[in-house]
Design a protein around this motif. Sequence first.
Motif, PDB file in Angstrom:
ATOM      1  N   HIS A 190       0.815  -1.217   0.000  1.00 25.32           N
ATOM      2  CA  HIS A 190       0.000   0.000   0.000  1.00 25.32           C
ATOM      3  C   HIS A 190       0.851   1.270   0.000  1.00 25.32           C
ATOM      4  CE1 HIS A 190      -3.372   2.591   0.796  1.00 25.32           C
ATOM      5  NE2 HIS A 190      -2.894   2.941   1.972  1.00 25.32           N
ATOM      6  N   LYS A 191       1.899   1.297   0.810  1.00 28.09           N
ATOM      7  CA  LYS A 191       2.731   2.494   0.965  1.00 28.09           C
ATOM      8  C   LYS A 191       4.099   2.374   0.300  1.00 28.09           C
ATOM      9  CE  LYS A 191       0.559   5.257   4.018  1.00 28.09           C
ATOM     10  NZ  LYS A 191       0.743   6.612   4.364  1.00 28.09           N
ATOM     11  N   ARG A 227       1.510  -1.752  18.465  1.00 27.46           N
ATOM     12  CA  ARG A 227       0.336  -0.878  18.634  1.00 27.46           C
ATOM     13  C   ARG A 227      -0.429  -0.820  17.319  1.00 27.46           C
ATOM     14  NH1 ARG A 227       0.220   3.114  22.606  1.00 27.46           N
ATOM     15  NH2 ARG A 227      -0.525   4.509  20.983  1.00 27.46           N
ATOM     16  N   ILE A 228      -1.526  -1.557  17.267  1.00 31.43           N
ATOM     17  CA  ILE A 228      -2.288  -1.655  16.025  1.00 31.43           C
ATOM     18  C   ILE A 228      -2.857  -0.305  15.604  1.00 31.43           C
ATOM     19  CG2 ILE A 228      -4.479  -2.318  17.072  1.00 31.43           C
ATOM     20  CD1 ILE A 228      -4.714  -4.332  14.655  1.00 31.43           C
ATOM     21  N   GLU A 229      -3.159   0.544  16.559  1.00 37.41           N
ATOM     22  CA  GLU A 229      -3.683   1.870  16.209  1.00 37.41           C
ATOM     23  C   GLU A 229      -2.655   2.674  15.424  1.00 37.41           C
ATOM     24  OE1 GLU A 229      -2.278   2.098  20.538  1.00 37.41           O
ATOM     25  OE2 GLU A 229      -3.325   0.642  19.280  1.00 37.41           O
ATOM     26  N   ASP A 230      -1.374   2.483  15.726  1.00 30.59           N
ATOM     27  CA  ASP A 230      -0.314   3.159  14.968  1.00 30.59           C
ATOM     28  C   ASP A 230      -0.220   2.611  13.546  1.00 30.59           C
ATOM     29  OD1 ASP A 230       0.213   4.558  17.276  1.00 30.59           O
ATOM     30  OD2 ASP A 230       2.053   3.461  17.753  1.00 30.59           O
ATOM     31  N   LEU A 231      -0.412   1.306  13.408  1.00 34.01           N
ATOM     32  CA  LEU A 231      -0.355   0.695  12.084  1.00 34.01           C
ATOM     33  C   LEU A 231      -1.527   1.154  11.207  1.00 34.01           C
ATOM     34  CD1 LEU A 231       0.770  -2.885  13.111  1.00 34.01           C
ATOM     35  CD2 LEU A 231       2.158  -1.098  12.024  1.00 34.01           C
ATOM     36  N   GLY A 243      -3.056   4.775   6.730  1.00 30.78           N
ATOM     37  CA  GLY A 243      -4.053   5.732   6.271  1.00 30.78           C
ATOM     38  C   GLY A 243      -5.465   5.171   6.269  1.00 30.78           C
ATOM     39  N   LEU A 244      -5.719   4.183   7.110  1.00 28.61           N
ATOM     40  CA  LEU A 244      -7.047   3.583   7.193  1.00 28.61           C
ATOM     41  C   LEU A 244      -7.898   4.364   8.189  1.00 28.61           C
ATOM     42  CD1 LEU A 244      -6.035  -0.170   7.240  1.00 28.61           C
ATOM     43  CD2 LEU A 244      -6.973   1.122   5.321  1.00 28.61           C
ATOM     44  N   ASP A 245      -9.087   4.706   7.786  1.00 29.79           N
ATOM     45  CA  ASP A 245      -9.992   5.496   8.613  1.00 29.79           C
ATOM     46  C   ASP A 245     -11.001   4.585   9.293  1.00 29.79           C
ATOM     47  OD1 ASP A 245     -11.597   7.377   9.811  1.00 29.79           O
ATOM     48  OD2 ASP A 245     -12.308   8.258   7.928  1.00 29.79           O
ATOM     49  N   TRP A 283     -12.831  -6.001   7.470  1.00 31.93           N
ATOM     50  CA  TRP A 283     -12.836  -4.660   6.877  1.00 31.93           C
ATOM     51  C   TRP A 283     -11.481  -4.347   6.239  1.00 31.93           C
ATOM     52  CZ3 TRP A 283     -10.156  -0.208   8.684  1.00 31.93           C
ATOM     53  CH2 TRP A 283     -10.483   0.967   8.017  1.00 31.93           C
ATOM     54  N   VAL A 284     -10.401  -4.636   6.941  1.00 32.78           N
ATOM     55  CA  VAL A 284      -9.059  -4.377   6.405  1.00 32.78           C
ATOM     56  C   VAL A 284      -8.831  -5.231   5.161  1.00 32.78           C
ATOM     57  CG1 VAL A 284      -6.577  -4.660   6.839  1.00 32.78           C
ATOM     58  CG2 VAL A 284      -8.040  -3.612   8.574  1.00 32.78           C
ATOM     59  N   GLN A 285      -9.225  -6.469   5.219  1.00 37.80           N
ATOM     60  CA  GLN A 285      -9.058  -7.359   4.071  1.00 37.80           C
ATOM     61  C   GLN A 285      -9.790  -6.786   2.848  1.00 37.80           C
ATOM     62  OE1 GLN A 285     -10.776 -11.304   4.537  1.00 37.80           O
ATOM     63  NE2 GLN A 285      -8.837 -12.177   3.833  1.00 37.80           N
ATOM     64  N   LYS A 286     -10.997  -6.315   3.057  1.00 33.37           N
ATOM     65  CA  LYS A 286     -11.784  -5.726   1.961  1.00 33.37           C
ATOM     66  C   LYS A 286     -11.130  -4.439   1.437  1.00 33.37           C
ATOM     67  CE  LYS A 286     -16.389  -3.981   0.958  1.00 33.37           C
ATOM     68  NZ  LYS A 286     -17.713  -3.693   1.509  1.00 33.37           N
TER      69      LYS A 286
END
Length: 80
Positions: free
Chosen positions: A3-4, A13-17, A22-24, A72-75
Amino acid sequence: IEHKNARPPKTHRIEDLFAEAGLDLAEIDSPPVVEFSRAYIRVRYPDLNKQYFRTKDRAEPLIQMGRKVYLWVQKKFKNL
């Protein structure tokens, strides 16, 4: 990485990932994914594991949230 075109920082820390990718999370009602990071620490240590996840009722909400976020991430990445 796809992606990047760069490696993400090393972190648990999954929130950092999510932020780095750039996932909202607002797209799926902003689940409190910070709880995954806390759970990771708790399951690594047997004394914390027994304290926080004594029953299925305590762990089930995280499992359900994890399933929702994973799908959701997979999609999201399939659509890129």
